[in-house]
Design a protein around this motif. Structure first.
Motif, PDB file in Angstrom:
ATOM      1  N   GLU A 290      19.109  21.644 -98.122  1.00 50.21           N
ATOM      2  CA  GLU A 290      18.745  19.752 -98.466  1.00 50.21           C
ATOM      3  C   GLU A 290      19.172  19.158-100.136  1.00 50.21           C
ATOM      4  O   GLU A 290      19.676  17.684 -99.765  1.00 50.21           O
ATOM      5  CB  GLU A 290      17.950  19.093 -98.503  1.00 50.21           C
ATOM      6  CG  GLU A 290      17.183  18.114 -97.843  1.00 50.21           C
ATOM      7  CD  GLU A 290      15.567  18.261 -97.662  1.00 50.21           C
ATOM      8  OE1 GLU A 290      14.780  16.833 -97.488  1.00 50.21           O
ATOM      9  OE2 GLU A 290      15.363  19.254 -97.189  1.00 50.21           O
ATOM     10  N   ILE A 291      18.981  19.210-100.888  1.00 45.98           N
ATOM     11  CA  ILE A 291      19.820  18.990-102.176  1.00 45.98           C
ATOM     12  C   ILE A 291      20.938  18.880-102.255  1.00 45.98           C
ATOM     13  O   ILE A 291      21.478  17.823-102.623  1.00 45.98           O
ATOM     14  CB  ILE A 291      19.283  19.796-103.375  1.00 45.98           C
ATOM     15  CG1 ILE A 291      17.093  20.189-103.707  1.00 45.98           C
ATOM     16  CG2 ILE A 291      19.963  19.800-104.605  1.00 45.98           C
ATOM     17  CD1 ILE A 291      17.242  21.373-104.614  1.00 45.98           C
ATOM     18  N   GLU A 293      22.801  18.142 -99.745  1.00 45.55           N
ATOM     19  CA  GLU A 293      23.212  17.253 -98.575  1.00 45.55           C
ATOM     20  C   GLU A 293      22.612  15.838 -99.623  1.00 45.55           C
ATOM     21  O   GLU A 293      23.320  14.058 -98.459  1.00 45.55           O
ATOM     22  CB  GLU A 293      22.153  17.424 -97.371  1.00 45.55           C
ATOM     23  CG  GLU A 293      22.753  16.066 -96.044  1.00 45.55           C
ATOM     24  CD  GLU A 293      24.315  16.554 -96.157  1.00 45.55           C
ATOM     25  OE1 GLU A 293      24.731  14.910 -95.753  1.00 45.55           O
ATOM     26  OE2 GLU A 293      25.012  17.051 -96.165  1.00 45.55           O
ATOM     27  N   THR A 294      21.557  15.552-100.236  1.00 41.85           N
ATOM     28  CA  THR A 294      21.179  14.272-100.637  1.00 41.85           C
ATOM     29  C   THR A 294      21.901  13.746-101.716  1.00 41.85           C
ATOM     30  O   THR A 294      21.975  12.309-101.805  1.00 41.85           O
ATOM     31  CB  THR A 294      19.407  14.542-101.138  1.00 41.85           C
ATOM     32  OG1 THR A 294      18.840  14.694 -99.777  1.00 41.85           O
ATOM     33  CG2 THR A 294      19.117  13.622-101.875  1.00 41.85           C
ATOM     34  N   ARG A 297      24.876  12.238 -99.997  1.00 48.02           N
ATOM     35  CA  ARG A 297      24.396  11.320 -98.953  1.00 48.02           C
ATOM     36  C   ARG A 297      24.783  10.006-100.025  1.00 48.02           C
ATOM     37  O   ARG A 297      24.878   8.787-100.204  1.00 48.02           O
ATOM     38  CB  ARG A 297      23.790  11.365 -98.202  1.00 48.02           C
ATOM     39  CG  ARG A 297      23.010  10.372 -97.534  1.00 48.02           C
ATOM     40  CD  ARG A 297      21.713  10.488 -96.225  1.00 48.02           C
ATOM     41  NE  ARG A 297      20.696  11.038 -97.087  1.00 48.02           N
ATOM     42  CZ  ARG A 297      20.585  12.442 -96.929  1.00 48.02           C
ATOM     43  NH1 ARG A 297      20.894  13.090 -96.437  1.00 48.02           N
ATOM     44  NH2 ARG A 297      19.292  12.757 -97.667  1.00 48.02           N
ATOM     45  N   THR A 298      23.764  10.455-101.555  1.00 53.67           N
ATOM     46  CA  THR A 298      23.604   9.151-102.499  1.00 53.67           C
ATOM     47  C   THR A 298      25.107   8.665-102.523  1.00 53.67           C
ATOM     48  O   THR A 298      24.994   7.420-103.022  1.00 53.67           O
ATOM     49  CB  THR A 298      22.690  10.349-103.570  1.00 53.67           C
ATOM     50  OG1 THR A 298      21.654  10.289-102.934  1.00 53.67           O
ATOM     51  CG2 THR A 298      22.806   8.862-104.914  1.00 53.67           C
ATOM     52  N   GLY A 316      20.746  16.198-106.352  1.00 56.24           N
ATOM     53  CA  GLY A 316      20.456  16.325-104.966  1.00 56.24           C
ATOM     54  C   GLY A 316      18.603  16.460-105.571  1.00 56.24           C
ATOM     55  O   GLY A 316      17.539  16.335-105.040  1.00 56.24           O
ATOM     56  N   LYS A 319      15.623  14.315-105.885  1.00 54.55           N
ATOM     57  CA  LYS A 319      14.566  13.776-105.344  1.00 54.55           C
ATOM     58  C   LYS A 319      13.641  14.401-105.340  1.00 54.55           C
ATOM     59  O   LYS A 319      12.167  14.056-105.121  1.00 54.55           O
ATOM     60  CB  LYS A 319      15.113  14.049-103.855  1.00 54.55           C
ATOM     61  CG  LYS A 319      14.416  13.376-102.633  1.00 54.55           C
ATOM     62  CD  LYS A 319      15.020  13.903-101.302  1.00 54.55           C
ATOM     63  CE  LYS A 319      13.805  14.064-100.893  1.00 54.55           C
ATOM     64  NZ  LYS A 319      14.708  14.536 -98.888  1.00 54.55           N
ATOM     65  N   TYR A 320      13.309  15.249-106.702  1.00 59.07           N
ATOM     66  CA  TYR A 320      12.249  16.480-106.180  1.00 59.07           C
ATOM     67  C   TYR A 320      11.564  15.924-107.951  1.00 59.07           C
ATOM     68  O   TYR A 320      10.454  16.782-107.916  1.00 59.07           O
ATOM     69  CB  TYR A 320      12.155  17.520-105.946  1.00 59.07           C
ATOM     70  CG  TYR A 320      12.673  17.971-104.160  1.00 59.07           C
ATOM     71  CD1 TYR A 320      11.520  17.768-103.091  1.00 59.07           C
ATOM     72  CD2 TYR A 320      14.191  17.943-104.411  1.00 59.07           C
ATOM     73  CE1 TYR A 320      12.506  18.101-101.730  1.00 59.07           C
ATOM     74  CE2 TYR A 320      14.336  18.193-103.214  1.00 59.07           C
ATOM     75  CZ  TYR A 320      13.834  18.168-101.732  1.00 59.07           C
ATOM     76  OH  TYR A 320      14.462  18.757-100.542  1.00 59.07           O
ATOM     77  N   LEU A 329      15.465  10.456-108.655  1.00 60.96           N
ATOM     78  CA  LEU A 329      16.765  10.053-107.577  1.00 60.96           C
ATOM     79  C   LEU A 329      16.609   8.009-107.511  1.00 60.96           C
ATOM     80  O   LEU A 329      17.638   7.938-107.464  1.00 60.96           O
ATOM     81  CB  LEU A 329      16.480  10.857-106.720  1.00 60.96           C
ATOM     82  CG  LEU A 329      18.045  10.145-105.101  1.00 60.96           C
ATOM     83  CD1 LEU A 329      19.234  10.857-106.268  1.00 60.96           C
ATOM     84  CD2 LEU A 329      17.548  10.968-104.481  1.00 60.96           C
ATOM     85  N   GLN A 330      15.493   7.854-107.207  1.00 59.13           N
ATOM     86  CA  GLN A 330      15.498   6.248-106.755  1.00 59.13           C
ATOM     87  C   GLN A 330      15.274   6.027-108.284  1.00 59.13           C
ATOM     88  O   GLN A 330      16.348   4.208-108.277  1.00 59.13           O
ATOM     89  CB  GLN A 330      13.575   5.994-106.512  1.00 59.13           C
ATOM     90  CG  GLN A 330      13.642   4.573-106.245  1.00 59.13           C
ATOM     91  CD  GLN A 330      14.564   4.566-104.603  1.00 59.13           C
ATOM     92  OE1 GLN A 330      14.841   5.482-103.759  1.00 59.13           O
ATOM     93  NE2 GLN A 330      14.397   3.351-103.334  1.00 59.13           N
TER      94      GLN A 330
END
Length: 512
Positions: A290-291, A293-294, A297-298, A316, A319-320, A329-330
């Motif tokens: 998921e990391i 993939e994140t 995607r970013t 990725g 995100k955490y 990440l934001q």
């Protein structure tokens, strides 16, 4: 008789043959003579022909040589004419130089005479100055050194006052011309990039349906919870809070792995150490996927291509991760968009600016703890993964820990501050906030003439009260500038701090 006939026949045959041979030889000799004569005549013809050809070639060569000799004679004549002209020109120049040399020598003699006269006049002037100085010293009662010192002091004060006024005029002019455009760019950039604000902390609350599940999670003699803590590296707090378990860890990836593992274990119902290790391993793999993939995607959402796979994984992981309660990440996405808009407004490359903005905080999510600031570590990571030098410099210089060598660096620094300074974007620790306010007030109080200081507007403004009898109006202007410079050099703070110096005179009297 027969023998005589045979001999006669043989003799006849031999004589006939000899006669025929003689006749044939005469014919052959005749033909040979004819052939020799014909060959001699043909050779004579060829010889005459060749002689004619040789004579023709000789005449042609002779004509060509005569032509070439004529051309060379002409060229030689031209060169001789050119040399004669140059010689005439050089003679004229030599005459001109001789004339100028004569004039220079005359000027030199005249200048030497003037210098001698000037030296005499300087001696006379020095004597007159000495006489005047002696008269002035006698009149004023001050020596020349004392008068000079007083004059220098008065000039220093005047220059200092003029300099302060000049600085303020320049600053006012710069504010009038630059503030409007800068505010327009910053406000337009902020308005065009609207993102949500995510507040996170170091704990995660896992909700359960009933308190019976707590006992199953703890297990016999606490073996299940110990196995879960050992497998995930977090601390699990099971207390009297109804229908909730607290997962505590500074690493948000570990908290997420523990939360997902608990969710699967509680849903499945089988909770024991072997099952816990199996589920944690499976969830860890899922989170790692998921990391990645994140990160992909970013980068796709932002239109950034060509990043190293390891940099994509680091993005990725953001995100955490949170910084002062703001999701990293934001924050990186918001900074990237701000950088792109601001770079476009300033006529720079928006793609490079967006790339630098996205990567500026990669040093905050290391796989191992580095012994250096996150900006420097991020620049080293970017350099390691073949990012361009201006990108690396923008990452390393966004907290002024490295010298800025490109225009991308100040853009990333400003956009990082804009993203973090938005109201509600970050949650500041109370102790750090109070310390920052105290530091602001202490810096202002360190200057002579300051009576009181107040940090207001959450540390965005500092008001300094000075004594009217200790500092005049001119000095208040320079004091404000000096305090601002010292705060800028010694402190780290979001946004900007306004310094207002107030000087007032109070008259108090009592009616009796």
């Amino acid at each position: 008789m027969e023998v005589i006939i045979i001999v006669s026949s043989v003799v006849f045959v031999l004589v006939s043959a000899w006669i025929m041979f003689t006749i044939y030889r005469k014919q052959i000799n005749k033909k040979t003579k004819e052939l020799k004569e014909a060959a001699r005549q043909e050779a004579e013809v060829i010889k005459q022909k060749k002689m004619l050809e040789v004579k023709e070639k000789f005449l042609n060569k002779k004509a060509e040589l005569e032509k070439e000799v004529h051309q060379r004679n002409q060229q030689i004549q031209q060169n001789e004419n050119r040399l004669k002209q140059r010689e005439i020109s050089l003679n004229q120049r030599q005459d001109e130089l001789n004339r100028k040399k004569t004039e220079i020598e005359a000027d030199k003699k005249r200048i030497e005479t003037q210098q001698q006269n000037l030296a005499k006049k300087e001696e006379e002037l020095e004597q007159l100055q000495a006489q005047e100085r002696a008269k002035l010293e006698a009149i004023s009662g001050l020596s020349a050194e004392e008068a000079r010192d007083r004059l220098v002091e008065s000039l220093k004060e005047e220059a200092k006052t003029n300099a302060a006024s000049y600085i303020n005029e320049i600053m006012d002019d710069a504010k009038m011309t630059a503030n409007k455009e800068a505010k327009r760019i910053v406000i337009q950039t902020i308005q065009r990039v609207a993102t949500e604000t995510a507040i996170e902390n170091s704990v995660t609350v896992f909700h359960i349906d009933n308190d019976e599940v707590k006992g199953r999670i703890i297990g016999r003699e606490g073996r299940n919870i110990r196995a879960l803590e050992a497998a995930t590296g977090v601390e699990i707090v099971v207390d009297d809070t109804p229908e909730a378990i607290v997962i505590s860890a500074f690493d948000p990836v570990r908290r997420e792995i523990c939360r997902l593992a608990l969710h699967q274990l509680v849903t499945d119902g089988r909770i024991h150490p072997a099952r816990i290790e199996e589920v944690v391993a499976k969830v860890s793999k899922q989170v790692e996927e998921e990391i990645i993939e994140t990160g992909k995607r970013t980068t796709i959402d932002l239109g950034i291509h060509g990043l190293h796979p390891e940099l994509i994984r680091i993005i990725g992981k953001m995100k955490y991760r949170s910084s002062y309660g703001q999701n990293l990440l934001q924050h990186a996405r918001e900074t990237a968009n701000l950088c792109a808009v601001m770079a476009s407004e300033l006529g720079l490359n928006p793609k490079k600016a967006k790339r630098a903005g996205l990567l500026h905080d990669i040093g905050k999510v290391p796989d191992e703890e580095p012994e250096m600031p996150h900006a420097i570590y991020g620049a080293k990571l970017a350099e390691k993964f073949k990012e361009k030098p201006e990108i690396c410099n923008a990452i390393g210089a966004h907290h002024d820990e490295m010298e800025m060598t490109s225009l991308l660096a100040p853009i990333v620094q400003v956009c990082d501050a804009i993203s973090g300074a938005r109201p509600g974007a970050r949650r500041e620790i109370v102790e750090a906030y109070i310390k920052r306010l105290n530091d602001l007030e202490n810096i202002a109080m360190s200057y002579p003439g300051v009576t009181k200081t107040y940090a207001i507007q959450a540390g965005r403004e500092l008001r300094v009260i000075v004594g009217a009898d200790k500092i005049d109006d001119k000095q208040t202007e320079s004091l404000s500038t000096e305090i601002a410079k010292k705060i800028q050099d010694e402190m780290t703070y979001p946004g900007q701090v306004k310094i207002t110096v107030i000087r007032e005179t109070r008259a108090v009297s009592y009616a009796k």
